[in-house]
Write a protein that holds these residues in place. Structure first.
Motif, PDB file in Angstrom:
ATOM      1  N   ASP A  34       0.545  -1.143  -0.009  1.00 20.92           N
ATOM      2  CA  ASP A  34       0.010  -0.103   0.020  1.00 20.92           C
ATOM      3  C   ASP A  34       0.924   1.030  -0.125  1.00 20.92           C
ATOM      4  OD1 ASP A  34      -2.089   1.986   0.364  1.00 20.92           O
ATOM      5  OD2 ASP A  34      -2.417   1.498   2.363  1.00 20.92           O
ATOM      6  N   GLN A  36       0.201   4.421   0.411  1.00 24.29           N
ATOM      7  CA  GLN A  36      -0.309   5.170   1.574  1.00 24.29           C
ATOM      8  C   GLN A  36       0.438   4.971   2.877  1.00 24.29           C
ATOM      9  OE1 GLN A  36      -1.697   8.278   1.277  1.00 24.29           O
ATOM     10  NE2 GLN A  36      -1.132   8.524   3.394  1.00 24.29           N
ATOM     11  N   GLU A  37       0.298   3.409   3.021  1.00 24.01           N
ATOM     12  CA  GLU A  37       1.007   2.981   4.168  1.00 24.01           C
ATOM     13  C   GLU A  37       2.576   3.352   4.374  1.00 24.01           C
ATOM     14  OE1 GLU A  37       1.511  -1.341   6.321  1.00 24.01           O
ATOM     15  OE2 GLU A  37      -0.321  -0.851   5.354  1.00 24.01           O
ATOM     16  N   SER A  39       4.112   5.630   2.556  1.00 31.23           N
ATOM     17  CA  SER A  39       4.203   7.265   2.385  1.00 31.23           C
ATOM     18  C   SER A  39       4.139   7.513   4.129  1.00 31.23           C
ATOM     19  CB  SER A  39       3.496   8.012   1.838  1.00 31.23           C
ATOM     20  OG  SER A  39       3.513   7.617   0.411  1.00 31.23           O
ATOM     21  N   THR A  40       3.133   7.225   4.708  1.00 29.54           N
ATOM     22  CA  THR A  40       2.764   7.727   6.163  1.00 29.54           C
ATOM     23  C   THR A  40       3.970   7.247   7.080  1.00 29.54           C
ATOM     24  OG1 THR A  40       0.437   7.316   5.889  1.00 29.54           O
ATOM     25  CG2 THR A  40       1.372   7.125   8.171  1.00 29.54           C
ATOM     26  N   GLU A  48       9.287  12.833   2.211  1.00 30.90           N
ATOM     27  CA  GLU A  48       8.074  12.497   1.170  1.00 30.90           C
ATOM     28  C   GLU A  48       8.394  12.264  -0.088  1.00 30.90           C
ATOM     29  OE1 GLU A  48       6.602  16.972  -0.203  1.00 30.90           O
ATOM     30  OE2 GLU A  48       6.282  16.531   1.947  1.00 30.90           O
TER      31      GLU A  48
END
Length: 57
Positions: A34, A36-37, A39-40, A48
């Protein structure tokens, strides 16, 4: 399996992007992860994704 430590994860992801993938999305699809996971986790240590350089910084 991806590294759990965020700093080691950063190194691993940037190496993969540099050596094998043209984009972060391509890397995530290939690894079935994922975006998003990831990136978080990396934003938690101040990084970033920058598509123009294809790296987290």
């Amino acid at each position: 399996m991806l590294p759990k430590d965020p700093v080691i994860l950063l190194s691993y992801i940037n190496t993969q992007l540099r050596d094998y993938y043209d984009s972060f999305d391509e890397l995530c699809k290939s690894l079935c992860e994922d975006p998003q996971e990831i990136s978080t986790k990396l934003s938690g240590i101040g990084y970033e994704y920058h598509p123009e350089t294809n790296q987290f910084r």
